[in-house]
Enzyme design. Structure first.
Site, PDB file in Angstrom:
ATOM      1  CG  HIS A   1      -9.915  -3.597  87.182  1.00 58.25           C
ATOM      2  ND1 HIS A   1      -9.563  -4.626  86.325  1.00 58.25           N
ATOM      3  CD2 HIS A   1      -9.505  -3.972  88.417  1.00 58.25           C
ATOM      4  CE1 HIS A   1      -8.966  -5.587  87.027  1.00 58.25           C
ATOM      5  NE2 HIS A   1      -8.913  -5.214  88.294  1.00 58.25           N
TER       6      HIS A   1
ATOM      7  CB  SER B   1      -8.976  -7.938  90.473  1.00 51.07           C
ATOM      8  OG  SER B   1      -7.890  -7.150  90.060  1.00 51.07           O
TER       9      SER B   1
ATOM     10  CG  ASP C   1     -10.111  -3.686  83.261  1.00 54.43           C
ATOM     11  OD1 ASP C   1      -9.200  -2.972  83.723  1.00 54.43           O
ATOM     12  OD2 ASP C   1     -10.515  -4.723  83.812  1.00 54.43           O
TER      13      ASP C   1
END
Length: 203
Positions: free
Chosen positions: A183, A102, A152
């Protein structure tokens, strides 16, 4: 930068540079590194930016909107840190493979966008395109693994495909693995990244 370094059993292997997601720290991805290569040295770094008390690697203006000035500053800060850490801990600066999730994947991608040969390879879990206004350096045959989620909510599939295309146009060899979740980082993503790593760096 706050960090954790662990010397590996095999000094010839790449140093795994661990870059956590928002709210993580230098211990968050240690288990992931163990799954990818238990014999490699590990350099795990904590982001220097706080967002509501949660560590990050650079500021953002809103969700999915980066503060580009801060991104540039923090990318250079991380690159300088890697230069210094390689001297302090005695590892090869040219032999670093980033493993980012991320926000950590985004700063790893930004390293590639700003600095030629900053990394020997990169595992990017759920990354975005760092920015679209740079003259990006060559990445001749640089191995990159991207793990992404079909569902996501933060990153559209089109953005993942765009990042892959940008990297490939600069010469990188990109492996894209799609997971059917959102995610979150899944075991299947990590296992596929480990397989990719073995094919590229454990010959």
């Amino acid at each position: 930068m706050k960090h954790y370094f662990q010397k590996g059993k095999d000094a010839s292997k790449p140093v795994l540079l661990l870059l956590h997601g928002t709210g993580g720290n230098e211990h968050s991805l240690l288990q992931i590194a163990e799954m990818i290569d238990p014999d490699a040295s590990v350099l795990s770094v904590r982001g220097n930016v706080l967002e509501h008390g949660m560590p990050r690697f650079f500021k953002r203006l809103s969700e999915g909107v980066f503060d580009l000035d801060d991104l540039e500053l923090r990318t250079k800060e991380l690159n300088d840190f890697l230069n210094n850490a390689s001297v302090e801990y005695g590892f090869d600066r040219q032999n670093i493979v980033a493993v980012g999730y991320s926000n950590g994947a985004n700063i790893a991608g930004s390293l590639l966008f700003y600095f030629e040969e900053a990394l020997k390879g990169a595992v990017l879990f759920h990354p975005m395109v760092p920015r679209r206004d740079l003259d990006i350096p060559s990445m001749d045959q640089l191995p990159v693994f991207i793990g992404a989620g079909v569902n996501d909510p933060l990153i559209k599939m089109a953005e993942t495909e765009e990042l892959k295309e940008i990297l490939e146009k600069k010469g990188a060899t990109v492996t894209l693995f799609w997971e059917n979740y959102g995610h979150q980082l899944t075991e299947a993503e990590v296992m596929n990244a480990a397989k990719w790593y073995q094919e590229n760096f454990r010959k």
